[in-house]
Design a protein around this motif. Structure first.
Motif, PDB file in Angstrom:
ATOM      1  N   LEU A  54       0.814  -1.220   0.000  1.00 41.12           N
ATOM      2  CA  LEU A  54       0.000   0.000   0.000  1.00 41.12           C
ATOM      3  C   LEU A  54       0.851   1.275   0.000  1.00 41.12           C
ATOM      4  O   LEU A  54       0.600   2.172  -0.810  1.00 41.12           O
ATOM      5  N   PRO A  55       1.885   1.396   0.852  1.00 42.23           N
ATOM      6  CA  PRO A  55       2.720   2.602   0.773  1.00 42.23           C
ATOM      7  C   PRO A  55       3.465   2.746  -0.554  1.00 42.23           C
ATOM      8  O   PRO A  55       3.588   3.849  -1.088  1.00 42.23           O
ATOM      9  N   VAL A  56       3.943   1.629  -1.118  1.00 43.51           N
ATOM     10  CA  VAL A  56       4.627   1.695  -2.412  1.00 43.51           C
ATOM     11  C   VAL A  56       3.652   2.135  -3.498  1.00 43.51           C
ATOM     12  O   VAL A  56       3.982   2.966  -4.350  1.00 43.51           O
ATOM     13  N   ALA A  57       2.442   1.609  -3.476  1.00 48.89           N
ATOM     14  CA  ALA A  57       1.434   2.004  -4.464  1.00 48.89           C
ATOM     15  C   ALA A  57       1.065   3.475  -4.314  1.00 48.89           C
ATOM     16  O   ALA A  57       0.945   4.193  -5.321  1.00 48.89           O
ATOM     17  N   LEU A  58       0.887   3.943  -3.087  1.00 51.89           N
ATOM     18  CA  LEU A  58       0.585   5.369  -2.877  1.00 51.89           C
ATOM     19  C   LEU A  58       1.718   6.256  -3.371  1.00 51.89           C
ATOM     20  O   LEU A  58       1.487   7.301  -3.981  1.00 51.89           O
ATOM     21  N   PHE A  59       2.960   5.848  -3.103  1.00 50.71           N
ATOM     22  CA  PHE A  59       4.106   6.619  -3.583  1.00 50.71           C
ATOM     23  C   PHE A  59       4.112   6.674  -5.104  1.00 50.71           C
ATOM     24  O   PHE A  59       4.346   7.729  -5.697  1.00 50.71           O
ATOM     25  N   ALA A  60       3.852   5.538  -5.749  1.00 48.98           N
ATOM     26  CA  ALA A  60       3.848   5.496  -7.212  1.00 48.98           C
ATOM     27  C   ALA A  60       2.739   6.371  -7.790  1.00 48.98           C
ATOM     28  O   ALA A  60       2.956   7.082  -8.780  1.00 48.98           O
ATOM     29  N   VAL A  61       1.565   6.343  -7.179  1.00 45.87           N
ATOM     30  CA  VAL A  61       0.457   7.168  -7.672  1.00 45.87           C
ATOM     31  C   VAL A  61       0.779   8.654  -7.516  1.00 45.87           C
ATOM     32  O   VAL A  61       0.591   9.448  -8.445  1.00 45.87           O
ATOM     33  N   ILE A  62       1.301   9.042  -6.362  1.00 41.84           N
ATOM     34  CA  ILE A  62       1.629  10.456  -6.135  1.00 41.84           C
ATOM     35  C   ILE A  62       2.740  10.901  -7.069  1.00 41.84           C
ATOM     36  O   ILE A  62       2.675  11.981  -7.669  1.00 41.84           O
ATOM     37  N   ALA A  63       3.789  10.076  -7.234  1.00 38.05           N
ATOM     38  CA  ALA A  63       4.880  10.434  -8.145  1.00 38.05           C
ATOM     39  C   ALA A  63       4.382  10.528  -9.582  1.00 38.05           C
ATOM     40  O   ALA A  63       4.771  11.429 -10.332  1.00 38.05           O
ATOM     41  N   GLY A  64       3.495   9.612  -9.980  1.00 33.88           N
ATOM     42  CA  GLY A  64       2.934   9.665 -11.325  1.00 33.88           C
ATOM     43  C   GLY A  64       2.095  10.907 -11.563  1.00 33.88           C
ATOM     44  O   GLY A  64       2.182  11.536 -12.618  1.00 33.88           O
ATOM     45  N   LEU A  65       1.291  11.286 -10.570  1.00 31.36           N
ATOM     46  CA  LEU A  65       0.497  12.512 -10.696  1.00 31.36           C
ATOM     47  C   LEU A  65       1.368  13.744 -10.774  1.00 31.36           C
ATOM     48  O   LEU A  65       1.099  14.665 -11.555  1.00 31.36           O
ATOM     49  N   VAL A  66       2.417  13.787  -9.989  1.00 32.33           N
ATOM     50  CA  VAL A  66       3.315  14.943 -10.026  1.00 32.33           C
ATOM     51  C   VAL A  66       3.988  15.040 -11.389  1.00 32.33           C
ATOM     52  O   VAL A  66       4.087  16.125 -11.966  1.00 32.33           O
ATOM     53  N   MET A  67       4.439  13.908 -11.927  1.00 36.56           N
ATOM     54  CA  MET A  67       5.105  13.950 -13.230  1.00 36.56           C
ATOM     55  C   MET A  67       4.119  14.269 -14.348  1.00 36.56           C
ATOM     56  O   MET A  67       4.447  14.985 -15.288  1.00 36.56           O
ATOM     57  N   ALA A  68       2.903  13.749 -14.256  1.00 34.88           N
ATOM     58  CA  ALA A  68       1.917  13.983 -15.308  1.00 34.88           C
ATOM     59  C   ALA A  68       1.410  15.421 -15.304  1.00 34.88           C
ATOM     60  O   ALA A  68       1.135  15.990 -16.361  1.00 34.88           O
ATOM     61  N   LEU A  69       1.292  16.001 -14.129  1.00 35.67           N
ATOM     62  CA  LEU A  69       0.734  17.354 -14.029  1.00 35.67           C
ATOM     63  C   LEU A  69       1.794  18.439 -13.982  1.00 35.67           C
ATOM     64  O   LEU A  69       1.464  19.606 -13.775  1.00 35.67           O
ATOM     65  N   ASP A  70       3.058  18.062 -14.193  1.00 37.96           N
ATOM     66  CA  ASP A  70       4.142  19.037 -14.169  1.00 37.96           C
ATOM     67  C   ASP A  70       4.044  19.905 -15.411  1.00 37.96           C
ATOM     68  O   ASP A  70       4.051  19.431 -16.534  1.00 37.96           O
ATOM     69  N   LYS A  71       3.935  21.206 -15.220  1.00 42.75           N
ATOM     70  CA  LYS A  71       3.753  22.139 -16.329  1.00 42.75           C
ATOM     71  C   LYS A  71       5.073  22.688 -16.862  1.00 42.75           C
ATOM     72  O   LYS A  71       5.098  23.357 -17.883  1.00 42.75           O
ATOM     73  N   SER A  72       6.158  22.449 -16.174  1.00 39.72           N
ATOM     74  CA  SER A  72       7.425  23.021 -16.627  1.00 39.72           C
ATOM     75  C   SER A  72       7.926  22.264 -17.848  1.00 39.72           C
ATOM     76  O   SER A  72       7.688  21.080 -18.027  1.00 39.72           O
ATOM     77  N   LYS A  73       8.628  22.962 -18.691  1.00 39.00           N
ATOM     78  CA  LYS A  73       9.195  22.376 -19.896  1.00 39.00           C
ATOM     79  C   LYS A  73      10.630  21.955 -19.599  1.00 39.00           C
ATOM     80  O   LYS A  73      11.318  22.560 -18.780  1.00 39.00           O
ATOM     81  N   ILE A  74      11.070  20.946 -20.305  1.00 41.21           N
ATOM     82  CA  ILE A  74      12.468  20.537 -20.170  1.00 41.21           C
ATOM     83  C   ILE A  74      13.298  21.536 -20.951  1.00 41.21           C
ATOM     84  O   ILE A  74      13.131  21.718 -22.156  1.00 41.21           O
ATOM     85  N   ARG A  75      14.197  22.178 -20.252  1.00 41.01           N
ATOM     86  CA  ARG A  75      15.010  23.217 -20.865  1.00 41.01           C
ATOM     87  C   ARG A  75      16.405  22.680 -21.112  1.00 41.01           C
ATOM     88  O   ARG A  75      17.017  22.096 -20.237  1.00 41.01           O
ATOM     89  N   THR A  76      16.890  22.882 -22.319  1.00 35.22           N
ATOM     90  CA  THR A  76      18.259  22.488 -22.620  1.00 35.22           C
ATOM     91  C   THR A  76      19.131  23.724 -22.558  1.00 35.22           C
ATOM     92  O   THR A  76      18.742  24.805 -22.985  1.00 35.22           O
ATOM     93  N   ILE A  77      20.308  23.552 -22.046  1.00 37.65           N
ATOM     94  CA  ILE A  77      21.238  24.668 -21.942  1.00 37.65           C
ATOM     95  C   ILE A  77      22.046  24.715 -23.222  1.00 37.65           C
ATOM     96  O   ILE A  77      22.758  23.768 -23.565  1.00 37.65           O
ATOM     97  N   LYS A  78      21.918  25.805 -23.947  1.00 37.60           N
ATOM     98  CA  LYS A  78      22.650  25.970 -25.193  1.00 37.60           C
ATOM     99  C   LYS A  78      23.939  26.721 -24.887  1.00 37.60           C
ATOM    100  O   LYS A  78      23.937  27.707 -24.152  1.00 37.60           O
ATOM    101  N   PRO A  79      25.038  26.231 -25.443  1.00 36.70           N
ATOM    102  CA  PRO A  79      26.294  26.936 -25.180  1.00 36.70           C
ATOM    103  C   PRO A  79      26.267  28.323 -25.802  1.00 36.70           C
ATOM    104  O   PRO A  79      25.783  28.518 -26.917  1.00 36.70           O
ATOM    105  N   SER A  80      26.775  29.267 -25.083  1.00 35.56           N
ATOM    106  CA  SER A  80      26.812  30.642 -25.563  1.00 35.56           C
ATOM    107  C   SER A  80      27.951  30.799 -26.559  1.00 35.56           C
ATOM    108  O   SER A  80      28.956  30.089 -26.513  1.00 35.56           O
TER     109      SER A  80
END
Length: 91
Positions: A54-80
């Motif tokens: 049960l705790p492992v399943a709850l952790f997986a559900v919460i982690a999945g929701l956080v990753m699915a609802l994350d609005k930030s974009k993956i930003r790549t660092i471009k060399p200047s």
């Protein structure tokens, strides 16, 4: 002087722990109190499900929701253009 203080602190911690262990009475947990009516025990499968799965399943559900609802974009660092790479810096 530090070694003496560390030895004193260790002895104090060990003495305090020993006194707490000696003063606690786990054997008194076997005596029933008035009105104590424990229910049936849990099987091994029920215990593992309740305290492991049960705790492992709850952790997986919460982690999945956080990753699915994350609005930030993956930003790549471009060399200047003004930063020299390792090979150019040596020249």
């Amino acid at each position: 002087m530090d070694k003496k203080n560390a030895l004193r602190a260790g002895a104090l911690a060990a003495g305090t722990t020993l006194m707490m262990l000696l003063m606690s009475s786990p054997a008194l947990a076997l005596t029933r109190d008035d009105g104590d009516d424990p229910g049936p025990g849990l099987s091994v499968i029920q215990t593992l499900g309740l305290y492991v799965l049960l705790p492992v399943a709850l952790f997986a559900v919460i982690a999945g929701l956080v990753m699915a609802l994350d609005k930030s974009k993956i930003r790549t660092i471009k060399p200047s253009s003004n930063v020299k790479s390792g090979a150019d810096a040596k020249a």
